[in-house]
Design a protein around this motif. Structure first.
Motif, PDB file in Angstrom:
ATOM      1  N   GLY A 244       0.700  -1.205  -0.091  1.00 25.40           N
ATOM      2  CA  GLY A 244       0.010  -0.035   0.075  1.00 25.40           C
ATOM      3  C   GLY A 244       0.731   1.339   0.058  1.00 25.40           C
ATOM      4  O   GLY A 244       0.420   2.295  -0.537  1.00 25.40           O
ATOM      5  N   SER A 245       1.924   1.140   0.566  1.00 21.40           N
ATOM      6  CA  SER A 245       3.084   2.458   0.677  1.00 21.40           C
ATOM      7  C   SER A 245       3.596   2.552  -0.763  1.00 21.40           C
ATOM      8  O   SER A 245       3.943   3.785  -1.085  1.00 21.40           O
ATOM      9  CB  SER A 245       3.830   2.278   1.611  1.00 21.40           C
ATOM     10  N   PHE A 246       3.670   1.636  -1.639  1.00 21.32           N
ATOM     11  CA  PHE A 246       4.386   1.714  -3.137  1.00 21.32           C
ATOM     12  C   PHE A 246       3.458   1.057  -3.965  1.00 21.32           C
ATOM     13  O   PHE A 246       3.875   0.011  -4.413  1.00 21.32           O
ATOM     14  CB  PHE A 246       5.889   1.212  -2.714  1.00 21.32           C
ATOM     15  N   PRO A 247       2.425   1.857  -4.284  1.00 25.41           N
ATOM     16  CA  PRO A 247       1.463   1.264  -5.355  1.00 25.41           C
ATOM     17  C   PRO A 247       1.969   0.906  -6.651  1.00 25.41           C
ATOM     18  O   PRO A 247       1.482   0.131  -7.372  1.00 25.41           O
ATOM     19  CB  PRO A 247       0.375   2.180  -5.506  1.00 25.41           C
ATOM     20  N   GLU A 248       3.131   1.540  -6.884  1.00 24.31           N
ATOM     21  CA  GLU A 248       3.735   1.764  -8.082  1.00 24.31           C
ATOM     22  C   GLU A 248       4.587   0.312  -8.464  1.00 24.31           C
ATOM     23  O   GLU A 248       5.036  -0.090  -9.624  1.00 24.31           O
ATOM     24  CB  GLU A 248       4.389   2.942  -8.840  1.00 24.31           C
ATOM     25  N   VAL A 249       4.956  -0.174  -7.211  1.00 23.94           N
ATOM     26  CA  VAL A 249       5.864  -1.457  -7.366  1.00 23.94           C
ATOM     27  C   VAL A 249       4.684  -2.906  -7.041  1.00 23.94           C
ATOM     28  O   VAL A 249       4.136  -2.771  -6.177  1.00 23.94           O
ATOM     29  CB  VAL A 249       6.944  -1.394  -6.012  1.00 23.94           C
ATOM     30  N   PHE A 250       5.208  -3.721  -7.936  1.00 29.74           N
ATOM     31  CA  PHE A 250       4.636  -5.022  -7.623  1.00 29.74           C
ATOM     32  C   PHE A 250       5.249  -6.087  -6.651  1.00 29.74           C
ATOM     33  O   PHE A 250       6.650  -5.992  -7.009  1.00 29.74           O
ATOM     34  CB  PHE A 250       4.747  -5.738  -8.748  1.00 29.74           C
ATOM     35  N   PHE A 251       4.851  -6.445  -5.766  1.00 29.77           N
ATOM     36  CA  PHE A 251       5.640  -7.322  -4.666  1.00 29.77           C
ATOM     37  C   PHE A 251       5.023  -8.745  -4.879  1.00 29.77           C
ATOM     38  O   PHE A 251       3.777  -9.023  -4.793  1.00 29.77           O
ATOM     39  CB  PHE A 251       4.971  -6.767  -3.444  1.00 29.77           C
ATOM     40  N   LEU A 252       5.936  -9.592  -5.304  1.00 30.92           N
ATOM     41  CA  LEU A 252       5.766 -10.975  -5.453  1.00 30.92           C
ATOM     42  C   LEU A 252       5.625 -11.671  -3.994  1.00 30.92           C
ATOM     43  O   LEU A 252       6.915 -11.881  -3.600  1.00 30.92           O
ATOM     44  CB  LEU A 252       6.821 -11.440  -6.496  1.00 30.92           C
ATOM     45  N   CYS A 253       4.766 -12.253  -3.722  1.00 33.48           N
ATOM     46  CA  CYS A 253       4.666 -12.834  -2.442  1.00 33.48           C
ATOM     47  C   CYS A 253       3.352 -13.705  -2.350  1.00 33.48           C
ATOM     48  O   CYS A 253       2.661 -13.890  -3.173  1.00 33.48           O
ATOM     49  CB  CYS A 253       4.648 -11.679  -1.035  1.00 33.48           C
ATOM     50  N   THR A 254       3.324 -14.279  -1.096  1.00 28.34           N
ATOM     51  CA  THR A 254       2.150 -15.249  -0.633  1.00 28.34           C
ATOM     52  C   THR A 254       1.348 -14.316   0.032  1.00 28.34           C
ATOM     53  O   THR A 254       2.011 -13.920   1.242  1.00 28.34           O
ATOM     54  CB  THR A 254       2.661 -16.536  -0.247  1.00 28.34           C
ATOM     55  N   MET A 255       0.245 -14.184  -0.306  1.00 27.94           N
ATOM     56  CA  MET A 255      -0.821 -13.478   0.652  1.00 27.94           C
ATOM     57  C   MET A 255      -2.280 -13.919   0.627  1.00 27.94           C
ATOM     58  O   MET A 255      -2.747 -14.786  -0.223  1.00 27.94           O
ATOM     59  CB  MET A 255      -0.967 -12.081  -0.307  1.00 27.94           C
ATOM     60  N   GLU A 256      -2.889 -13.982   1.796  1.00 21.28           N
ATOM     61  CA  GLU A 256      -4.126 -14.508   2.013  1.00 21.28           C
ATOM     62  C   GLU A 256      -5.042 -13.819   1.161  1.00 21.28           C
ATOM     63  O   GLU A 256      -5.373 -12.641   1.314  1.00 21.28           O
ATOM     64  CB  GLU A 256      -4.497 -14.735   3.736  1.00 21.28           C
ATOM     65  N   PHE A 257      -5.707 -14.685   0.674  1.00 19.17           N
ATOM     66  CA  PHE A 257      -7.256 -14.178   0.051  1.00 19.17           C
ATOM     67  C   PHE A 257      -8.398 -14.841   0.534  1.00 19.17           C
ATOM     68  O   PHE A 257      -8.470 -16.107   0.249  1.00 19.17           O
ATOM     69  CB  PHE A 257      -6.978 -14.429  -1.520  1.00 19.17           C
ATOM     70  N   ALA A 258      -9.283 -14.455   1.307  1.00 17.91           N
ATOM     71  CA  ALA A 258     -10.269 -15.073   1.944  1.00 17.91           C
ATOM     72  C   ALA A 258      -9.889 -16.094   2.814  1.00 17.91           C
ATOM     73  O   ALA A 258     -10.617 -17.230   2.875  1.00 17.91           O
ATOM     74  CB  ALA A 258     -11.329 -15.300   0.801  1.00 17.91           C
ATOM     75  N   GLY A 259      -8.486 -16.206   3.530  1.00 19.95           N
ATOM     76  CA  GLY A 259      -8.169 -17.182   4.185  1.00 19.95           C
ATOM     77  C   GLY A 259      -7.444 -18.011   3.619  1.00 19.95           C
ATOM     78  O   GLY A 259      -6.817 -19.152   4.242  1.00 19.95           O
ATOM     79  N   LYS A 260      -7.366 -18.020   2.333  1.00 16.29           N
ATOM     80  CA  LYS A 260      -6.365 -19.019   1.592  1.00 16.29           C
ATOM     81  C   LYS A 260      -5.118 -18.486   1.240  1.00 16.29           C
ATOM     82  O   LYS A 260      -5.145 -17.308   0.607  1.00 16.29           O
ATOM     83  CB  LYS A 260      -7.245 -19.703   0.512  1.00 16.29           C
ATOM     84  N   PRO A 261      -4.008 -19.013   1.248  1.00 17.33           N
ATOM     85  CA  PRO A 261      -2.590 -18.391   0.461  1.00 17.33           C
ATOM     86  C   PRO A 261      -2.671 -18.621  -1.039  1.00 17.33           C
ATOM     87  O   PRO A 261      -2.968 -19.539  -1.563  1.00 17.33           O
ATOM     88  CB  PRO A 261      -1.667 -19.267   1.129  1.00 17.33           C
TER      89      PRO A 261
ATOM     90  N   ALA B  98     -10.486  -4.916  -1.203  1.00 23.05           N
ATOM     91  CA  ALA B  98      -9.250  -4.606  -0.640  1.00 23.05           C
ATOM     92  C   ALA B  98      -7.956  -5.278  -1.077  1.00 23.05           C
ATOM     93  O   ALA B  98      -7.100  -4.693  -1.264  1.00 23.05           O
ATOM     94  CB  ALA B  98      -9.616  -4.489   0.831  1.00 23.05           C
ATOM     95  N   LEU B  99      -8.298  -6.511  -1.430  1.00 22.35           N
ATOM     96  CA  LEU B  99      -7.305  -7.464  -1.919  1.00 22.35           C
ATOM     97  C   LEU B  99      -6.723  -7.374  -3.367  1.00 22.35           C
ATOM     98  O   LEU B  99      -5.877  -7.591  -3.922  1.00 22.35           O
ATOM     99  CB  LEU B  99      -7.603  -8.839  -1.598  1.00 22.35           C
ATOM    100  N   LEU B 100      -7.981  -7.020  -4.169  1.00 22.14           N
ATOM    101  CA  LEU B 100      -7.489  -7.144  -5.709  1.00 22.14           C
ATOM    102  C   LEU B 100      -6.413  -6.522  -5.998  1.00 22.14           C
ATOM    103  O   LEU B 100      -5.478  -6.719  -7.101  1.00 22.14           O
ATOM    104  CB  LEU B 100      -8.965  -6.723  -6.327  1.00 22.14           C
ATOM    105  N   PRO B 101      -6.194  -5.076  -5.509  1.00 23.36           N
ATOM    106  CA  PRO B 101      -4.871  -4.305  -6.070  1.00 23.36           C
ATOM    107  C   PRO B 101      -3.702  -5.009  -5.961  1.00 23.36           C
ATOM    108  O   PRO B 101      -2.682  -4.722  -6.684  1.00 23.36           O
ATOM    109  CB  PRO B 101      -5.328  -3.297  -5.044  1.00 23.36           C
ATOM    110  N   PHE B 102      -3.422  -5.957  -4.839  1.00 20.42           N
ATOM    111  CA  PHE B 102      -2.255  -6.607  -4.830  1.00 20.42           C
ATOM    112  C   PHE B 102      -2.140  -7.883  -5.676  1.00 20.42           C
ATOM    113  O   PHE B 102      -1.188  -8.520  -5.632  1.00 20.42           O
ATOM    114  CB  PHE B 102      -2.251  -7.250  -3.263  1.00 20.42           C
ATOM    115  N   PHE B 103      -3.078  -8.158  -6.623  1.00 21.66           N
ATOM    116  CA  PHE B 103      -3.222  -9.430  -7.532  1.00 21.66           C
ATOM    117  C   PHE B 103      -3.381  -8.671  -8.892  1.00 21.66           C
ATOM    118  O   PHE B 103      -4.476  -8.774  -9.188  1.00 21.66           O
ATOM    119  CB  PHE B 103      -4.251 -10.345  -7.111  1.00 21.66           C
ATOM    120  N   PRO B 104      -2.405  -7.995  -9.459  1.00 21.05           N
ATOM    121  CA  PRO B 104      -2.530  -7.162 -10.809  1.00 21.05           C
ATOM    122  C   PRO B 104      -2.784  -8.188 -12.029  1.00 21.05           C
ATOM    123  O   PRO B 104      -3.335  -7.726 -13.098  1.00 21.05           O
ATOM    124  CB  PRO B 104      -1.215  -6.421 -10.860  1.00 21.05           C
TER     125      PRO B 104
END
Length: 285
Positions: free
Chosen positions: A127-144, A166-172
């Motif tokens: 969220g602090s760097f919206p112009e940067v793509f962060f490749l990571c594992t993130m929980e989506f509705a409780g699933k990684p 709220a999660l969709l911007p992290f999965f471009p």
């Protein structure tokens, strides 16, 4: 034309210099000397660097000058013109990442797979760097899920529209999302789907006796009589102008679908009648 030299730490810079290498130079010395070097375009900083705050001050004070340096992050060295940071498996803190990325203006992608950051820290960083793509594992509705996923299935995971948005911007790269049985009303799902035309958002609905996913192109009531045919209101739950095939033969097997589709293609549209095997129709609001 007047030529002169300007002392800058251990280096004497010419007024004609367009680039200079400065070992162990202090931010104070640079701030004093650079206004006297109008041709300078590139400064290479080596050895002991100014602090992160001082580097940011130098950049804001002299926006036409490129300050080049290397910094260490997660046990690796990265140059100031780096575009990607591969920190997979590295032990780094949120504060270290925020400071480093603020000093690396060309970074567009950071690999944080298997990092030590928590899910909330990853979201804060992204969220602090919206112009940067962060490749990571993130929980989506409780699933990684990996953030470079193109398809996500959260069938049966209870969530809300607000949590999903709220999660969709992290999965471009996401193009397909199955939200069947996530506890959200059909109308809310339809509105969500319309807000994201680049993502195929699916969910399941109950049409009469049939459970129907929104990407279906035909469905078969298992038992046919006048009492359990889908009502007009139930049929209107089929979102959009989808062309569907409704069979009235009591067929419940998927294998029969192609044959029914072929048969329906030769039948005219019309009222549902008990004698028809299948007919095409379009649900219109």
């Amino acid at each position: 034309q007047v030529l002169y030299k300007v002392p800058l730490g251990d280096v004497r810079c010419s007024s004609m210099d367009t680039e200079v290498t400065l070992p162990d130079a202090s931010a104070e010395a640079i701030l004093q000397a650079l206004p006297l070097l109008p041709r300078l375009k590139t400064v290479y900083l080596e050895g002991t660097l100014p602090s992160a705050e001082e580097l940011l001050q130098l950049r804001s004070t002299f926006p036409s000058v490129e300050f080049c340096f290397s910094l260490t992050l997660g046990g690796q060295s990265f140059s100031s013109d780096a575009e990607t940071l591969d920190l997979a498996g590295a032990s780094v803190t949120l504060a270290e990442l925020e400071q480093a990325i603020s000093l690396l203006p060309y970074v567009s992608e950071v690999n944080l797979l298997d990092s030590t950051l928590t899910d909330s820290e990853l979201k804060e960083l992204a969220g602090s760097f919206p112009e940067v793509f962060f490749l990571c594992t993130m929980e989506f509705a409780g699933k990684p899920f990996r953030t470079d996923s193109t398809e996500i299935d959260i069938t049966g995971c209870i969530t809300t529209v607000e949590e999903v948005e709220a999660l969709l911007p992290f999965f471009p790269d996401l193009t397909w999302l199955d939200m069947s049985w996530c506890g959200i009303e059909d109308e809310a799902m339809d509105a969500l789907n319309r807000r994201y035309p680049d993502i195929k958002i699916l969910w399941s609905m109950q049409i009469g006796l049939v459970t129907l996913r929104t990407d279906a192109i035909y469905f078969f009531p298992a038992i046919i009589n006048e009492m359990n045919l889908p009502s007009n209101e139930e049929l209107k739950k089929l979102i959009g102008d989808k062309q569907m095939l409704l069979t009235l033969s009591g067929c419940a097997q998927k294998d029969a679908a192609p044959a029914a589709a072929q048969q329906a293609a030769s039948l005219p549209g019309g009222d549902v009648g008990k004698g028809q095997t299948a007919f095409p129709f379009t649900v219109v609001d």
